[in-house]
Design a protein around this motif. Structure first.
Motif, PDB file in Angstrom:
ATOM      1  N   LEU A 179      -9.527 -11.054   6.080  1.00 40.95           N
ATOM      2  CA  LEU A 179      -9.712  -9.680   5.824  1.00 40.95           C
ATOM      3  C   LEU A 179      -8.167  -9.235   4.833  1.00 40.95           C
ATOM      4  N   ALA A 180      -7.257  -9.544   5.484  1.00 43.20           N
ATOM      5  CA  ALA A 180      -6.137  -8.957   4.734  1.00 43.20           C
ATOM      6  C   ALA A 180      -5.913  -9.712   3.356  1.00 43.20           C
ATOM      7  N   VAL A 181      -6.256 -10.721   3.120  1.00 41.24           N
ATOM      8  CA  VAL A 181      -6.051 -11.077   1.772  1.00 41.24           C
ATOM      9  C   VAL A 181      -7.247 -10.236   0.910  1.00 41.24           C
ATOM     10  N   ARG A 182      -8.292  -9.990   1.583  1.00 36.68           N
ATOM     11  CA  ARG A 182      -9.366  -9.097   0.689  1.00 36.68           C
ATOM     12  C   ARG A 182      -8.891  -7.842   0.306  1.00 36.68           C
ATOM     13  N   SER A 183      -8.213  -7.332   1.238  1.00 36.80           N
ATOM     14  CA  SER A 183      -7.737  -5.771   1.313  1.00 36.80           C
ATOM     15  C   SER A 183      -6.555  -5.776   0.253  1.00 36.80           C
ATOM     16  N   PHE A 184      -5.596  -6.917  -0.004  1.00 35.20           N
ATOM     17  CA  PHE A 184      -4.732  -6.937  -0.789  1.00 35.20           C
ATOM     18  C   PHE A 184      -5.307  -7.169  -2.300  1.00 35.20           C
ATOM     19  N   GLN A 185      -6.170  -8.054  -2.226  1.00 31.56           N
ATOM     20  CA  GLN A 185      -6.751  -8.195  -3.570  1.00 31.56           C
ATOM     21  C   GLN A 185      -7.567  -7.093  -4.028  1.00 31.56           C
ATOM     22  N   VAL A 186      -7.922  -6.106  -3.095  1.00 34.78           N
ATOM     23  CA  VAL A 186      -8.699  -4.810  -3.687  1.00 34.78           C
ATOM     24  C   VAL A 186      -7.581  -4.014  -4.288  1.00 34.78           C
ATOM     25  N   ALA A 187      -6.525  -4.121  -3.537  1.00 35.57           N
ATOM     26  CA  ALA A 187      -5.168  -3.022  -3.720  1.00 35.57           C
ATOM     27  C   ALA A 187      -4.827  -3.529  -5.341  1.00 35.57           C
ATOM     28  N   ILE A 188      -4.684  -4.865  -5.493  1.00 33.42           N
ATOM     29  CA  ILE A 188      -4.210  -5.369  -6.704  1.00 33.42           C
ATOM     30  C   ILE A 188      -5.181  -5.091  -8.009  1.00 33.42           C
ATOM     31  N   HIS A 189      -6.465  -5.088  -7.681  1.00 29.43           N
ATOM     32  CA  HIS A 189      -7.628  -4.902  -8.557  1.00 29.43           C
ATOM     33  C   HIS A 189      -7.445  -3.016  -8.937  1.00 29.43           C
ATOM     34  N   LEU A 190      -6.992  -2.438  -7.835  1.00 27.30           N
ATOM     35  CA  LEU A 190      -6.835  -0.750  -8.158  1.00 27.30           C
ATOM     36  C   LEU A 190      -5.407  -0.709  -8.956  1.00 27.30           C
ATOM     37  N   CYS A 191      -4.431  -1.507  -8.494  1.00 27.87           N
ATOM     38  CA  CYS A 191      -3.229  -1.155  -9.278  1.00 27.87           C
ATOM     39  C   CYS A 191      -2.416  -2.508  -9.614  1.00 27.87           C
ATOM     40  N   PRO A 192      -2.713  -3.069 -10.588  1.00 33.28           N
ATOM     41  CA  PRO A 192      -2.373  -4.539 -10.933  1.00 33.28           C
ATOM     42  C   PRO A 192      -0.847  -4.547 -11.279  1.00 33.28           C
ATOM     43  N   SER A 193      -0.472  -3.230 -11.572  1.00 34.15           N
ATOM     44  CA  SER A 193       0.985  -3.339 -11.995  1.00 34.15           C
ATOM     45  C   SER A 193       2.094  -3.269 -10.921  1.00 34.15           C
ATOM     46  N   GLU A 194       1.449  -3.017  -9.566  1.00 35.67           N
ATOM     47  CA  GLU A 194       2.511  -2.901  -8.499  1.00 35.67           C
ATOM     48  C   GLU A 194       2.722  -4.482  -7.972  1.00 35.67           C
ATOM     49  N   ARG A 195       4.141  -4.661  -8.226  1.00 33.75           N
ATOM     50  CA  ARG A 195       4.652  -5.976  -8.219  1.00 33.75           C
ATOM     51  C   ARG A 195       4.480  -6.681  -6.665  1.00 33.75           C
ATOM     52  N   THR A 196       4.930  -5.504  -5.681  1.00 36.21           N
ATOM     53  CA  THR A 196       4.905  -5.976  -4.484  1.00 36.21           C
ATOM     54  C   THR A 196       3.746  -6.300  -3.691  1.00 36.21           C
ATOM     55  N   LEU A 197       2.383  -5.953  -4.480  1.00 36.02           N
ATOM     56  CA  LEU A 197       1.214  -6.530  -3.787  1.00 36.02           C
ATOM     57  C   LEU A 197       1.164  -7.871  -4.276  1.00 36.02           C
ATOM     58  N   TRP A 198       1.551  -8.471  -5.314  1.00 33.89           N
ATOM     59  CA  TRP A 198       1.552  -9.832  -5.702  1.00 33.89           C
ATOM     60  C   TRP A 198       2.594 -10.525  -4.930  1.00 33.89           C
ATOM     61  N   GLN A 199       3.776 -10.213  -5.139  1.00 35.57           N
ATOM     62  CA  GLN A 199       4.922 -11.058  -4.638  1.00 35.57           C
ATOM     63  C   GLN A 199       5.295 -11.009  -3.365  1.00 35.57           C
ATOM     64  N   GLU A 200       4.804 -10.003  -2.566  1.00 33.69           N
ATOM     65  CA  GLU A 200       4.974  -9.783  -1.161  1.00 33.69           C
ATOM     66  C   GLU A 200       3.712 -10.010  -0.240  1.00 33.69           C
ATOM     67  N   ASP A 201       3.033  -8.825  -0.581  1.00 32.45           N
ATOM     68  CA  ASP A 201       1.738  -9.007   0.398  1.00 32.45           C
ATOM     69  C   ASP A 201       0.743 -10.095   0.369  1.00 32.45           C
ATOM     70  N   LEU A 202       0.363 -10.345  -1.043  1.00 31.57           N
ATOM     71  CA  LEU A 202      -0.628 -11.372  -1.038  1.00 31.57           C
ATOM     72  C   LEU A 202      -0.148 -12.691  -1.152  1.00 31.57           C
ATOM     73  N   ARG A 203       1.091 -12.968  -1.323  1.00 34.52           N
ATOM     74  CA  ARG A 203       1.645 -14.198  -1.276  1.00 34.52           C
ATOM     75  C   ARG A 203       1.783 -14.555   0.132  1.00 34.52           C
ATOM     76  N   TRP A 204       2.258 -13.655   0.921  1.00 34.44           N
ATOM     77  CA  TRP A 204       2.485 -13.705   2.393  1.00 34.44           C
ATOM     78  C   TRP A 204       1.203 -13.865   3.087  1.00 34.44           C
ATOM     79  N   ALA A 205       0.212 -13.666   2.527  1.00 36.12           N
ATOM     80  CA  ALA A 205      -1.243 -13.555   3.340  1.00 36.12           C
ATOM     81  C   ALA A 205      -1.698 -14.772   2.897  1.00 36.12           C
ATOM     82  N   TRP A 206      -1.414 -15.453   1.670  1.00 37.64           N
ATOM     83  CA  TRP A 206      -2.050 -16.706   1.244  1.00 37.64           C
ATOM     84  C   TRP A 206      -1.237 -17.742   2.132  1.00 37.64           C
TER      85      TRP A 206
END
Length: 267
Positions: A145-172
């Motif tokens: 569920l966390a992976v999906r939530s982070f993916q939604v956040a990235i879809h809404l704001c793809p320029s936010e680097r912390t979503l890619w580099q920290e949150d989603l990577r850690w969840a993966w």
């Protein structure tokens, strides 16, 4: 006894001048009704607007006070302020999002998830709300569920680097580790089942001194050794997200050699 009733006729015992004055005033009111009528609907709406404005002002004050308390580490007091503010503005997503952050810090994992869910419910296109929800879900152990939530956040704001580099990577990484751990547990259970129900032990051997008995003992011992190695092995995900295994302990255990077993005659 007769009941009381209003029986007086109109104009009885009333002077003619008074009646004429009353009729004149009535005609004047009928000709100019705007001076006497009151727009009660408008007055009620205005009163409601003032009340809502007062609630919003007080809610903002409580929100700011709670934020200041949270920055000082007084988390429970901050939650109390925000709960009071929610009573006045129950559809403010920022209040729920801040509340979820503090609840996560306090390890109140389930209430943190519920608060973050309310935040994205009231503002579904707010990427920070989805980020907070994902972090709360991770804390609860709901990795998928966390992976999906982070993916939604990235879809809404793809320029936010912390979503890619920290949150989603850690969840993966946690997702891969969780999958590898489940597979390891499945293999352990299968190996244990093979040990408990070894086909070599279900046979009836006529000669206990035969090579078949020796081979059966070696096979069972190999399974037992493999099972013990699995139990000592930990599943680890490296920085690149690759799943690796690491043996706990010395790791000197080796598969049993045939020479470690002797025939029954040698006992």
């Amino acid at each position: 006894m007769a009941s009381f009733g209003w029986k007086r006729k109109a104009g009885e015992k009333v002077s003619k001048s008074v009646v004429q004055k009353f009729e004149a005033e009535e005609d004047k009111a009928a000709q100019d009704p705007g001076d006497e009528e009151v727009d009660w609907v408008h007055a009620v709406k205005r009163r409601r607007e003032l009340l809502l404005e007062d609630c919003a002002t007080r809610s903002k004050r409580l929100k700011d006070e709670g934020a200041a308390l949270a920055e000082q580490g007084r988390h429970w007091e901050a939650l109390k302020k925000w709960d009071e503010a929610i009573q006045m503005t129950p559809d403010d997503p920022v209040l729920y999002e801040m509340k979820s952050q503090v609840l996560t810090i306090l390890q109140e994992v389930f209430p943190a998830v519920k608060a973050a869910e309310m935040a994205v419910k009231f503002r579904p296109l707010w990427w920070e709300g989805w980020q907070t929800l994902g972090r709360a879900q991770l804390n609860l152990g709901e990795v998928d569920l966390a992976v999906r939530s982070f993916q939604v956040a990235i879809h809404l704001c793809p320029s936010e680097r912390t979503l890619w580099q920290e949150d989603l990577r850690w969840a993966w990484r946690l997702q891969r580790q969780q999958s590898a751990t489940k597979e390891k547990i499945r293999q352990e259970e299968e190996t244990k089942r093979q040990i408990d129900n070894a086909p070599e032990l279900s046979r009836d051997y006529d000669d206990f001194e035969s090579d078949e008995v020796l081979a059966a003992c070696v096979a069972v011992a190999e399974r037992q050794t493999r099972y013990e190695e699995m139990r000592r092995t930990a599943v680890i995900v490296d920085a690149e997200g690759n799943v690796v295994t690491e043996a706990e302990g010395s790791g000197d255990a080796a598969a049993p050699a045939k020479e470690q077993f002797v025939k029954a005659r040698g006992l």
